[in-house]
Every structure is written in structure tokens, then in C-alpha cells.
Scaffold this motif. Structure first.
Motif, PDB file in Angstrom:
ATOM      1  N   LEU A   8       0.821  -1.210   0.000  1.00  0.00           N
ATOM      2  CA  LEU A   8       0.000   0.000   0.000  1.00  0.00           C
ATOM      3  C   LEU A   8       0.853   1.257   0.000  1.00  0.00           C
ATOM      4  CD1 LEU A   8      -2.817  -1.145   2.433  1.00  0.00           C
ATOM      5  CD2 LEU A   8      -3.090  -0.600   0.013  1.00  0.00           C
ATOM      6  N   TRP A   9       1.982   1.229   0.724  1.00  0.00           N
ATOM      7  CA  TRP A   9       2.829   2.431   0.728  1.00  0.00           C
ATOM      8  C   TRP A   9       3.514   2.635  -0.617  1.00  0.00           C
ATOM      9  CZ3 TRP A   9       3.348  -1.735   4.006  1.00  0.00           C
ATOM     10  CH2 TRP A   9       4.438  -2.582   3.829  1.00  0.00           C
ATOM     11  N   HIS A  10       3.828   1.571  -1.321  1.00  0.00           N
ATOM     12  CA  HIS A  10       4.374   1.713  -2.679  1.00  0.00           C
ATOM     13  C   HIS A  10       3.320   2.309  -3.612  1.00  0.00           C
ATOM     14  CE1 HIS A  10       7.137  -1.866  -1.547  1.00  0.00           C
ATOM     15  NE2 HIS A  10       7.713  -0.724  -1.237  1.00  0.00           N
ATOM     16  N   GLN A  11       2.078   1.875  -3.440  1.00  0.00           N
ATOM     17  CA  GLN A  11       0.998   2.408  -4.264  1.00  0.00           C
ATOM     18  C   GLN A  11       0.745   3.885  -3.974  1.00  0.00           C
ATOM     19  OE1 GLN A  11      -2.363  -0.354  -3.745  1.00  0.00           O
ATOM     20  NE2 GLN A  11      -0.860  -2.008  -3.610  1.00  0.00           N
ATOM     21  N   ALA A  12       1.108   4.310  -2.753  1.00  0.00           N
ATOM     22  CA  ALA A  12       0.962   5.721  -2.381  1.00  0.00           C
ATOM     23  C   ALA A  12       2.213   6.540  -2.713  1.00  0.00           C
ATOM     24  CB  ALA A  12       0.656   5.831  -0.885  1.00  0.00           C
ATOM     25  N   GLY A  13       3.249   5.884  -3.247  1.00  0.00           N
ATOM     26  CA  GLY A  13       4.462   6.600  -3.647  1.00  0.00           C
ATOM     27  C   GLY A  13       5.534   6.689  -2.588  1.00  0.00           C
ATOM     28  N   ILE A  14       5.428   5.875  -1.531  1.00  0.00           N
ATOM     29  CA  ILE A  14       6.426   5.867  -0.454  1.00  0.00           C
ATOM     30  C   ILE A  14       7.250   4.603  -0.590  1.00  0.00           C
ATOM     31  CG2 ILE A  14       6.762   5.734   2.049  1.00  0.00           C
ATOM     32  CD1 ILE A  14       4.052   7.307   2.221  1.00  0.00           C
ATOM     33  N   ASP A  15       8.555   4.739  -0.714  1.00  0.00           N
ATOM     34  CA  ASP A  15       9.384   3.575  -1.035  1.00  0.00           C
ATOM     35  C   ASP A  15      10.769   3.710  -0.411  1.00  0.00           C
ATOM     36  OD1 ASP A  15      10.592   1.365  -2.112  1.00  0.00           O
ATOM     37  OD2 ASP A  15       9.960   1.748  -4.162  1.00  0.00           O
TER      38      ASP A  15
ATOM     39  N   PHE B  89       8.627   1.331 -10.429  1.00  0.00           N
ATOM     40  CA  PHE B  89       7.869   0.468  -9.535  1.00  0.00           C
ATOM     41  C   PHE B  89       6.584   1.138  -9.068  1.00  0.00           C
ATOM     42  CE2 PHE B  89       6.974  -1.773  -5.536  1.00  0.00           C
ATOM     43  CZ  PHE B  89       6.985  -3.074  -6.017  1.00  0.00           C
ATOM     44  N   TYR B  90       6.642   2.443  -8.868  1.00  0.00           N
ATOM     45  CA  TYR B  90       5.443   3.183  -8.478  1.00  0.00           C
ATOM     46  C   TYR B  90       4.352   3.025  -9.543  1.00  0.00           C
ATOM     47  CZ  TYR B  90       2.296   7.133  -7.762  1.00  0.00           C
ATOM     48  OH  TYR B  90       1.187   7.913  -7.602  1.00  0.00           O
ATOM     49  N   LYS B  91       4.723   3.141 -10.821  1.00  0.00           N
ATOM     50  CA  LYS B  91       3.753   2.994 -11.903  1.00  0.00           C
ATOM     51  C   LYS B  91       3.206   1.570 -11.949  1.00  0.00           C
ATOM     52  CE  LYS B  91       5.682   6.662 -14.812  1.00  0.00           C
ATOM     53  NZ  LYS B  91       6.397   6.989 -16.072  1.00  0.00           N
ATOM     54  N   GLU B  92       4.077   0.580 -11.720  1.00  0.00           N
ATOM     55  CA  GLU B  92       3.635  -0.812 -11.713  1.00  0.00           C
ATOM     56  C   GLU B  92       2.672  -1.090 -10.559  1.00  0.00           C
ATOM     57  OE1 GLU B  92       7.111  -3.189 -11.455  1.00  0.00           O
ATOM     58  OE2 GLU B  92       7.779  -2.767 -13.505  1.00  0.00           O
ATOM     59  N   SER B  93       2.797  -0.349  -9.479  1.00  0.00           N
ATOM     60  CA  SER B  93       2.001  -0.592  -8.278  1.00  0.00           C
ATOM     61  C   SER B  93       0.589  -0.042  -8.375  1.00  0.00           C
ATOM     62  CB  SER B  93       2.689   0.037  -7.052  1.00  0.00           C
ATOM     63  OG  SER B  93       3.944  -0.548  -6.812  1.00  0.00           O
ATOM     64  N   GLN B  94       0.346   0.837  -9.339  1.00  0.00           N
ATOM     65  CA  GLN B  94      -0.970   1.458  -9.423  1.00  0.00           C
ATOM     66  C   GLN B  94      -2.044   0.441  -9.798  1.00  0.00           C
ATOM     67  OE1 GLN B  94      -1.154   4.668  -8.209  1.00  0.00           O
ATOM     68  NE2 GLN B  94       0.939   3.968  -7.851  1.00  0.00           N
TER      69      GLN B  94
ATOM     70  N   LEU C 190       9.860   9.410   0.667  1.00  0.00           N
ATOM     71  CA  LEU C 190      10.180   8.860   1.970  1.00  0.00           C
ATOM     72  C   LEU C 190       9.280   9.470   3.046  1.00  0.00           C
ATOM     73  CD1 LEU C 190      14.101   9.060   1.858  1.00  0.00           C
ATOM     74  CD2 LEU C 190      12.663   7.100   1.287  1.00  0.00           C
ATOM     75  N   ILE C 191       9.278   8.841   4.218  1.00  0.00           N
ATOM     76  CA  ILE C 191       8.650   9.433   5.379  1.00  0.00           C
ATOM     77  C   ILE C 191       9.690   9.558   6.469  1.00  0.00           C
ATOM     78  CG2 ILE C 191       6.273   8.751   4.943  1.00  0.00           C
ATOM     79  CD1 ILE C 191       6.712   6.330   6.695  1.00  0.00           C
ATOM     80  N   ALA C 192       9.509  10.523   7.344  1.00  0.00           N
ATOM     81  CA  ALA C 192      10.438  10.751   8.434  1.00  0.00           C
ATOM     82  C   ALA C 192       9.665  11.260   9.635  1.00  0.00           C
ATOM     83  CB  ALA C 192      11.515  11.755   8.031  1.00  0.00           C
ATOM     84  N   GLU C 193      10.272  11.145  10.797  1.00  0.00           N
ATOM     85  CA  GLU C 193       9.633  11.629  12.001  1.00  0.00           C
ATOM     86  C   GLU C 193       9.599  13.155  11.985  1.00  0.00           C
ATOM     87  OE1 GLU C 193      10.005  11.087  16.853  1.00  0.00           O
ATOM     88  OE2 GLU C 193      11.672  10.577  15.530  1.00  0.00           O
TER      89      GLU C 193
END
Length: 327
Positions: free
Chosen positions: A266-273, A286-291, A321-324
């Protein structure tokens, strides 16, 4: 340094999950979702390779403890071959090894790090556990042959396959299954006969003719349904004031949980990798493949829970990415 925190073992029921830096987003969303839907019990997160700040972040939740896998892997060897390969990291065996090693809860639910609960698991599952059920989601079928019988004692035939990424049970009732699951995965040769930890678990259940209580696969989800349900487009995101959830039209019921589809999380589908963070070209491909690998309401509710600020300092997005967020 990561925060050291003792596991919360003051409850009869608890939830296990496991992950590394790539699965961090999934675990944060799962914790926020569980708390949002009213779960107040302990959550034990097995650490397969989080970054130090991720360990600190998870440990700051109330009733969440991150547990190091290093003590689990120490001095564990295969029993039927001589090799430096670790049984722990072969075929997702780390799940059973971690649960048996720490043994925190008598009654528990284990969810993979890419499983998004969309309900209070304790409320929904504990009555079934207390009634003596061992609970799974269905995931196709297995055919065991003579070679499986020779290796494990299972009677040849066709059997329902259950997914090892979602399990609920009482250790007093079914602990022998979990221990045998763990023990079987110290034998290297039988692993060539089935698919990872899931096959090992199923062959044990089938050998002992254990009844498998399976939940509706469309509502509790298994991965092979994801593409199909995305194409159907029958999921609806419902924004009730105190209960955001996903409704599934064909059953006229809410979806209770969603399991990631192979590599396409789900995070790959949302663009977080975080997995491909150093390769922009591969990340974009990979983001495009995940849609389209999950219905859009599932991806949207995942992002909602990932960045929810109700139970913790919210995460912030930094590109892919995500960060605190700084305090």
C-alpha cells in the motif's frame, strides 16, 4: 540510541507484527488504525531491520514495544544439514521463531507488516479464540503428495491453504502447532517441498487435521483478490464522523482488513518507497507498476492512518520517503 522498553505483558491478549525499514509505513498505519478502532492492548513489533529513529518512534506509542530479533537468531541452526545459512531468514520463518522465543501473550493475533487492520481485532476475534478456534484467511489450495507424507507425516490429498500473514489463536489450545511450525523450519530439506512458512504451517495443520476457521476472504482479504477487487471498483470510502472505513458493495458489509499484494504494498501504491530510496528510476518504474493493485479507497484510508496525528507525533512526507516530524 534506540529507546529500550520492556514488553507490555499485563494482558491476556496481544497483537504481534514484524518488519524492517521498508515495512515501517505499514506498521505505523496498522498501529494507528488499531488504536483508532478502539484497541487498547499491547502490540509487540519484531524488529528485522528498522532504522534507529524508527525504533524510537514506535516505542513512543503507548502499549507498543519493539523487540530485537538478534536474541532469536543467536545459535539457531538447521538440524538436517550443515550450513551457515540461517533458518530464521529462510522463507519468512522468522515469524514462528520470534513468537515462540518471546511468547508474550497467551491469546494473540499475528499480522504481517503489510496487513492493514480496519477494525478492532481484539473485539472481533477474541470471542472466536475463546471458543477454541484457530483463525486465518483462506488463500487457495495445497496438494500434498507422497513426498510430503514421507517428510512430515501428512496424508496425501487436497487441502485448503491458509495465509501465514494473519493468525489468531490461544497458546493453551494450539501452542503445539506454533512450536511444531517453528521446529519444522529448522529442517532445511523439507523446505524444497512447499512455499515458505505458509506451506510449513499448512502441512502441520493438515497432518493433525486441525480445523481451520477462515474469515470471509473479501472482507478480511487475501492478496490474490487485490487486483480483482480493484478492477471491480465496488469499494467505497465512508467518512462517518467517528468511524472512517471502507464499505464493500457486493457483500453490503465493511472491509475488516487488507493484506498487501506481493511486492506492491500500500505504501508503494501511495508513492512511499524506502526500499528503493537510492534509485529514482527504479522507484518511479515500480510506483507505476504498483498502481491499481488495490482499490483506491484502500490506498486512501492507508494514507489517512499513516499520517494520523491522534496517537503520536505525526510523520511527515519527504518526497518518496517518510520521516519523524521534529518535536
Amino acid at each position: 540510541m534506540p529507546v529500550e522498553k520492556k514488553a507490555d505483558t499485563g494482558h491476556d491478549y496481544g497483537i504481534y507484527t514484524i518488519g524492517d525499514d521498508n515495512f515501517f509505513a505499514g506498521i505505523v498505519a496498522a498501529i494507528n488504525a488499531l488504536k483508532y478502532y478502539g484497541y487498547k492492548g499491547p502490540i509487540a513489533v519484531f524488529d528485522l531491520g528498522f532504522e534507529p529513529w524508527m525504533v524510537d518512534y514506535l516505542n513512543e506509542y503507548d502499549h507498543v514495544t519493539v523487540l530485537d530479533m538478534a536474541p532469536v537468531t543467536r545459535h539457531i541452526r538447521f538440524t538436517d544439514v550443515k550450513t551457515d545459512e540461517s533458518p530464521i531468514m529462510r522463507g519468512w520463518a522468522y515469524k514462528a521463531f520470534a513468537i515462540v522465543h518471546y511468547n508474550l501473550f497467551r491469546k494473540w493475533t499475528f499480522i504481517d507488516g503489510d496487513y492493514l487492520p480496519l477494525c478492532n481485532l481484539e473485539k472481533e476475534l477474541l470471542p472466536l479464540i475463546e471458543a477454541g478456534h484457530i483463525i486465518f484467511s483462506e488463500d487457495g489450495w495445497n496438494t500434498w503428495g507422497i513426498e510430503h507424507e514421507m517428510a512430515t507425516g501428512v496424508k496425501p490429498g487436497n487441502y485448503m491453504n491458509v495465509n501465514a500473514g494473519f493468525i489468531s489463536l490461544d497458546m493453551e489450545e494450539h501452542g503445539y502447532i506454533v512450536h511444531e511450525w517453528r521446529n519444522l523450519m529448522t529442517r532445511r530439506k523439507p523446505f524444497d517441498l512447499w512455499y515458505g512458512d505458509q506451506g510449513a504451517l499448512n502441512v502441520i495443520l493438515d497432518k493433525w487435521e486441525v480445523e481451520k476457521t477462515t474469515l470471509d476472504k473479501a472482507l478480511w482479504n487475501q492478496t490474490w483478490l487485490n487486483d480483482e477487487m480493484a478492477r471491480e471498483n465496488h469499494c467505497q470510502l465512508v467518512h462517518d464522523p467517528d468511524d472512517i472505513h471502507v464499505w464493500y458493495g457486493p457483500t453490503n458489509k465493511r472491509i475488516m482488513g487488507w493484506h498487501g499484494a506481493g511486492w506492491y504494498k500500500l505504501w508503494h501504491q501511495a508513492g512511499i518507497d524506502h526500499y528503493r530510496k537510492h534509485d529514482a528510476t527504479e522507484r518511479e518504474k515500480f510506483y507505476k507498476e504498483s498502481q491499481g493493485k488495490s482499490p483506491w479507497p484502500i490506498v486512501e484510508i492507508f494514507e489517512y492512518f499513516l499520517f494520523l496525528d491522534q496517537f503520536h507525533t505525526p510523520l511527515k512526507r519527504k518526497g518518496h520517503l517518510i520521516a519523524e516530524m521534529a518535536h
